[in-house]
Design a protein around this motif. Sequence first.
Motif, PDB file in Angstrom:
ATOM      1  N   GLU A  19      38.588  24.262  -5.696  1.00 30.44           N
ATOM      2  CA  GLU A  19      37.275  24.843  -5.917  1.00 30.44           C
ATOM      3  C   GLU A  19      36.713  25.616  -4.728  1.00 30.44           C
ATOM      4  O   GLU A  19      35.939  26.548  -4.914  1.00 30.44           O
ATOM      5  N   GLY A  22      40.506  18.425  -5.428  1.00 34.73           N
ATOM      6  CA  GLY A  22      39.371  19.168  -5.979  1.00 34.73           C
ATOM      7  C   GLY A  22      38.831  20.188  -4.991  1.00 34.73           C
ATOM      8  O   GLY A  22      38.469  21.312  -5.373  1.00 34.73           O
ATOM      9  N   SER A  36      32.708  12.501  -4.533  1.00 27.26           N
ATOM     10  CA  SER A  36      33.856  12.119  -5.356  1.00 27.26           C
ATOM     11  C   SER A  36      34.286  10.684  -5.075  1.00 27.26           C
ATOM     12  O   SER A  36      34.575   9.914  -6.004  1.00 27.26           O
TER      13      SER A  36
END
Length: 322
Positions: free
Chosen positions: A177, A173, A160
């Motif tokens: 996730e 994130g 990322s």
Amino acid sequence: MLSGAASPTMLLSLSGLWLVAVAASGLLALRAHERNRRRDARMAAVVRAYRPEPAVELSAFKPLHRARRPLAVRAVGLLGVDVAGTDLYPLPWWIVPIGAFVAVGILMFMMNDLVGVYTIPIMVVVGIGLCRAGFGWMTDRRRERQLRQFPDVLSTIVRSVSVGIPMLEAMRGVAREVPEPTGPEFSRMLEQISIGVPLEDGLRDMAARSGLPEYRFFATSLALQTQTGGSPRATLEGLADVIRKRLALKARGYALASEARASAAVLAVLPLVLGVLLWLTNRTYIRLLFTDPAGHVILALAIGSLAMGILMMRAIIRRTLT
């Protein structure tokens, strides 16, 4: 007469004026000295090369200063409960002490003739030991899952950041996730940051809750990055690679030690199996251990030696694999 009378008055007046003049000159001298001191301090602050900054502790390995806990909290902690992390257990924490002491109570009731007056002390000691073993097993299981998920978490953050996503967005994130237990830990850390907690303190608290040195390395590297600038990509990639190698080495160690662990398990279970078989085939022979005072001593020594042997084998195997 008049001149003689006025002479002392004149002397007193002159003395008073002299004292006032001395006091005024002293005040003026003090003000001038203070003004010169302030001027010298300002000049020194301007001309010196740098100003010393207070030392900032960036390492997450430094132990946190915790406030003194109440007596009730320390008493509960004797059972092995992490009071600050009771929400991390897969079931309500109070179920484990209740179940442990009920099981020990039933066992002591069945063996009351054997232990006699030592029933209550043995019950307390064994109950505390079972509670600590249960909470320790749950904590170790959670940490093992966290450690196995952590290399993938670091790889996700590195990817990322490589495409231009800010660090906090990358961690959000991960919180969305990654499954439990890593995802909720990052969510809790981001909630602390959202209410004003500095990033370094949030990372340090998360590392302290996890109890894993890998999380402490992660917190320290990000704290250094926020203070000094630069990209943490190389550091996080190296940390992920080291964790993967450690997990592979640990799995290989368990595979190589499987024979020793199987032998230890057989040696631990064999006396119990033989005791049950003797009870089923020749109860008169085995009943002496429960009815005769000498049998009580022999049984107690046998149980103690068996427990000591199991603990020693377990400690040797764990120390070898650590």
